[in-house]
Design a protein around this motif. Sequence first.
Motif, PDB file in Angstrom:
ATOM      1  N   ASN A   1      -9.220  13.015  -3.845  1.00 56.11           N
ATOM      2  CA  ASN A   1      -8.548  11.815  -3.324  1.00 56.11           C
ATOM      3  C   ASN A   1      -9.470  10.601  -3.351  1.00 56.11           C
ATOM      4  N   ARG A   2     -10.766  10.808  -3.044  1.00 52.50           N
ATOM      5  CA  ARG A   2     -11.722   9.696  -3.126  1.00 52.50           C
ATOM      6  C   ARG A   2     -11.874   9.238  -4.575  1.00 52.50           C
TER       7      ARG A   2
ATOM      8  N   SER B   1     -10.040  18.727  -2.061  1.00 53.33           N
ATOM      9  CA  SER B   1      -8.930  17.777  -1.984  1.00 53.33           C
ATOM     10  C   SER B   1      -9.426  16.395  -1.576  1.00 53.33           C
ATOM     11  N   SER B   2     -10.293  16.335  -0.589  1.00 53.80           N
ATOM     12  CA  SER B   2     -10.837  15.047  -0.138  1.00 53.80           C
ATOM     13  C   SER B   2     -11.626  14.375  -1.251  1.00 53.80           C
TER      14      SER B   2
ATOM     15  N   THR C   1      -0.723  10.349  -3.170  1.00 54.50           N
ATOM     16  CA  THR C   1      -1.772  11.360  -3.054  1.00 54.50           C
ATOM     17  C   THR C   1      -2.096  11.700  -1.603  1.00 54.50           C
ATOM     18  N   ARG C   2      -1.598  10.937  -0.696  1.00 55.86           N
ATOM     19  CA  ARG C   2      -1.947  11.171   0.722  1.00 55.86           C
ATOM     20  C   ARG C   2      -1.010  12.150   1.360  1.00 55.86           C
TER      21      ARG C   2
ATOM     22  N   ILE D   1      -9.602   9.377  -6.912  1.00 55.20           N
ATOM     23  CA  ILE D   1      -8.395   8.606  -7.226  1.00 55.20           C
ATOM     24  C   ILE D   1      -8.530   7.178  -6.691  1.00 55.20           C
ATOM     25  N   GLY D   2      -8.961   7.051  -5.459  1.00 53.64           N
ATOM     26  CA  GLY D   2      -9.138   5.731  -4.859  1.00 53.64           C
ATOM     27  C   GLY D   2     -10.137   4.884  -5.630  1.00 53.64           C
TER      28      GLY D   2
ATOM     29  N   ILE E   1      -1.603   5.673  -4.939  1.00 51.02           N
ATOM     30  CA  ILE E   1      -2.522   6.027  -3.843  1.00 51.02           C
ATOM     31  C   ILE E   1      -1.749   6.680  -2.701  1.00 51.02           C
TER      32      ILE E   1
END
Length: 88
Positions: free
Chosen positions: A48-49, A44-45, A87-88, A51-52, A84
């Motif tokens: 997410n990175r 997941s992390s 996604t958090r 995506i960023g 963004i």
Amino acid sequence: MSSLYNKKVINRLKRSEGQIRGVLKMMEEEKDCKDVVTQLTAISSSINRAIGLIVAENLAQCVSDREADGESAEQSIQEAIDLIVKTR
């Protein structure tokens, strides 16, 4: 390959894909749930990175494309921020 997505992001997602296969194998082998959750958290992390990175590296191009289509820069930037935050 599109210039919107650099090799670094693509490789990150390929690693995540491999990690997901590994988690599925762990689940099939009935490994400890703590280990499965730890791996899922890492995946997941990583996603997410990715995506960023995609948003950060492509924001200028996306804004330019949207403006060409008649949308405002502010609207495009807000949409990027909303993606963004979602996604958090």
